[in-house]
Scaffold this active site. Structure first.
Site, PDB file in Angstrom:
ATOM      1  N   SER A  39       0.790  -1.145  -0.058  1.00 21.07           N
ATOM      2  CA  SER A  39      -0.209   0.005  -0.123  1.00 21.07           C
ATOM      3  C   SER A  39       0.892   1.233  -0.078  1.00 21.07           C
ATOM      4  CB  SER A  39      -0.797   0.092   1.318  1.00 21.07           C
ATOM      5  OG  SER A  39      -1.949   0.868   0.722  1.00 21.07           O
ATOM      6  N   ASP A 159      -6.114  -3.685  -2.558  1.00 19.50           N
ATOM      7  CA  ASP A 159      -4.739  -3.366  -1.432  1.00 19.50           C
ATOM      8  C   ASP A 159      -4.037  -4.636  -0.948  1.00 19.50           C
ATOM      9  OD1 ASP A 159      -3.733  -3.022   1.245  1.00 19.50           O
ATOM     10  OD2 ASP A 159      -4.151  -0.910   0.732  1.00 19.50           O
TER      11      ASP A 159
END
Length: 284
Positions: A39, A159
């Site tokens: 991320s 993610d």
């Protein structure tokens, strides 16, 4: 270049802490053979590996007032809280040019961690060409509920933190006997069950693996924390993380708070530098 793994947690805007740590590393010329980003950690690694000191921090804080960068306008208009076009094209190609040539000189391997929403498995994508593989960077930072699914090589992803928030185990599996982990969560933190789990189940009804992962995410994350603690105690992992809880939110607009957390990261890295250097230079 150290024969060690560098593992970076995500954390949204809290990633400015990692920006500070990495800028200190750049000041000291520290390089790592293998880098793993999740991320915001993935995004920070991009600038670290192109050796553009300060870039990661400024990319986070300089465009906060631009409605196309982050916010409700971007979410409604594009389906992404963080505008994909601005973050992954306009900024690196025009506003704050990315040094692609410098990145190409990096002799190690950079892995972007992404979650396959159909299989529910984490995937570790080696970023060989920053332009061609940019969707793997975007996917790693595409938060559930506030991001579109990202197509990369025919598969759909979100993610990386959904499936593997801190990929220390993967780094060890890849043969890295020593690892440096940079976290954005403070010492003593334990993740709690998601308060959005019912909405996630509904929103991702076509992708039940996302719901399963998010439902168990707190347990998986806390188990990883215990694993990291064990590796630190064994002397095979060096951990850098905030000592206290930050007042910076995942989506923070206060530049003063962001700058303070950045400076905290830089200072924490400076304070442990001698110990880190000894850890890296000692025989495994």
């Amino acid at each position: 270049m150290f024969e060690a793994g560098l593992v970076l947690e995500g954390g949204g805007m809290k990633g400015v802490y990692t920006c500070g740590v990495l800028d200190f590393f750049l000041d000291k010329g520290l390089e790592f053979r293998s880098c793993y980003g999740v991320s915001a950690g993935t995004c920070n690694l991009c600038s670290f590996l192109s050796k553009q000191r300060g870039r990661a921090y400024h990319v986070i804080v300089d465009y906060l007032e631009d409605k196309n960068y982050c916010g409700l306008y971007s979410l409604i208009k594009t389906g992404d809280l963080f505008g994909a076009e601005m973050c992954y094209h306009t900024i690196p190609e025009k506003l704050y040019p990315y040094d692609y040539e410098a990145y190409n000189k990096y002799q190690g391997t950079f892995y972007s961690v992404i979650t396959n929403i159909e299989s529910g498995q984490p995937e570790y994508i080696p970023i060989k060409d920053m332009k061609k593989d940019i969707e793997a960077i975007r996917a790693s930072a595409s938060l559930p509920l506030v991001s579109r699914n990202v197509k990369f090589k025919g598969q759909l992803y979100l993610d990386g933190g959904i499936a593997d928030a801190i990929p220390l185990r993967r780094s060890i599996e890849d043969g890295n006997k020593k690892n440096v982990v940079i976290m954005t969560k403070e010492a003593g933190y334990r993740r709690q069950p998601s308060s959005m789990i019912r909405l996630i189940k509904l929103y991702y009804r076509k992708y039940p693996k996302v719901y399963e992962l998010m439902k168990n995410r707190h347990n998986a994350y806390n188990e990883t924390l215990d694993f990291i603690t064990g590796q630190v105690e064994r002397g095979s992992t060096f951990l850098i993380q905030p000592k206290h809880r930050s007042n910076v939110g995942r989506i923070e607009k206060d530049k003063t708070k962001l700058e303070a957390l950045y400076r905290e990261g830089y200072q924490d890295a400076a304070n442990c530098y001698e110990s880190l250097l000894k850890f890296l230079e000692d025989d495994a």
